[in-house]
Design a protein around this motif. Structure first.
Motif, PDB file in Angstrom:
ATOM      1  N   MET A   1       0.844  -1.195   0.000  1.00 43.75           N
ATOM      2  CA  MET A   1       0.000   0.000   0.000  1.00 43.75           C
ATOM      3  C   MET A   1       0.886   1.254   0.000  1.00 43.75           C
ATOM      4  O   MET A   1       1.904   1.275   0.693  1.00 43.75           O
ATOM      5  N   PRO A   2       0.487   2.302  -0.759  1.00 48.10           N
ATOM      6  CA  PRO A   2       1.272   3.541  -0.773  1.00 48.10           C
ATOM      7  C   PRO A   2       1.374   4.148   0.634  1.00 48.10           C
ATOM      8  O   PRO A   2       0.464   4.010   1.448  1.00 48.10           O
ATOM      9  N   THR A   3       2.486   4.816   0.885  1.00 45.71           N
ATOM     10  CA  THR A   3       2.711   5.421   2.199  1.00 45.71           C
ATOM     11  C   THR A   3       2.077   6.807   2.298  1.00 45.71           C
ATOM     12  O   THR A   3       1.829   7.287   3.401  1.00 45.71           O
ATOM     13  N   GLY A   4       1.865   7.467   1.176  1.00 45.02           N
ATOM     14  CA  GLY A   4       1.341   8.819   1.194  1.00 45.02           C
ATOM     15  C   GLY A   4       2.404   9.872   1.472  1.00 45.02           C
ATOM     16  O   GLY A   4       2.130  11.065   1.439  1.00 45.02           O
ATOM     17  N   ARG A   5       3.639   9.436   1.710  1.00 42.05           N
ATOM     18  CA  ARG A   5       4.742  10.375   1.982  1.00 42.05           C
ATOM     19  C   ARG A   5       5.478  10.678   0.683  1.00 42.05           C
ATOM     20  O   ARG A   5       5.604   9.819  -0.179  1.00 42.05           O
ATOM     21  N   THR A   6       5.990  11.885   0.581  1.00 39.75           N
ATOM     22  CA  THR A   6       6.801  12.258  -0.573  1.00 39.75           C
ATOM     23  C   THR A   6       8.259  12.376  -0.142  1.00 39.75           C
ATOM     24  O   THR A   6       8.569  12.360   1.050  1.00 39.75           O
TER      25      THR A   6
END
Length: 179
Positions: A62-67
């Protein structure tokens, strides 16, 4: 991974290969095709190191949502980084004959020119073990000789026998006194 690269999103991925799968946190920077395989060039912040990994051995989570902020890739070029990374997760291709030798060359140099499906193992800063395959033992020996470096610890015995046979063929071909 391509979308994560363009959006600069930190990704977690399970990496398979030798041993148990490992979950990695990655800052994916580039995708590179080399020797018929796709590789991900990524920075692994938890280990503070750059990685080149086969994409077919990664399962995104799942994507972390952090850049993340882009970093300069080692060697200034992602393709050069992949080609000179000896531990990128390759495995020897299936061939009728597979052999290896210790080469008197750095692993990063051998990795750049090793045929697809080869593996390069770091031994010291100036030596590495190259494992590769071919359709014949003479083919394995010939590929090892293309590196123009001293060879040692050839395996299996058929590689050594093929090297001796090639030397005899070369001696017959050039004749007396190296005509």
């Amino acid at each position: 991974m391509g979308a994560a690269i363009s959006r600069r999103h930190v990704r977690r991925a399970d990496r398979t290969g030798e041993g148990e799968p490992t979950t990695l946190t990655l800052e994916p920077h580039h995708l590179v095709v080399w020797a018929g395989r796709w590789y991900l060039v990524a920075f692994e912040p938890e280990a503070d190191r750059w990685r080149a990994m086969r994409v077919d051995r990664l399962t995104p989570r799942m994507p972390t949502g952090r850049t993340f902020d882009r970093r300069p890739v080692p060697h200034g070029d992602p393709a050069t980084f992949v080609m000179t990374t000896y531990d990128r997760g390759d495995t020897p291709a299936e061939w009728p004959c597979r052999g290896s030798a210790l080469l008197a060359l750095p692993a990063s140099l051998v990795a750049r020119f090793a045929p697809g499906g080869s593996t390069v193992e770091y031994v010291t800063d100036s030596t590495c073990r190259l494992t590769l395959g071919a359709w014949s033992w003479a083919g394995v020996a010939g590929l090892l000789l293309t590196f123009d470096a001293d060879l040692a610890e050839t395996e299996p015995a058929e590689v050594g026998q093929a090297l001796h046979a090639l030397r005899a063929r070369i001696d017959r071909g050039i004749g007396p006194a190296g005509r």
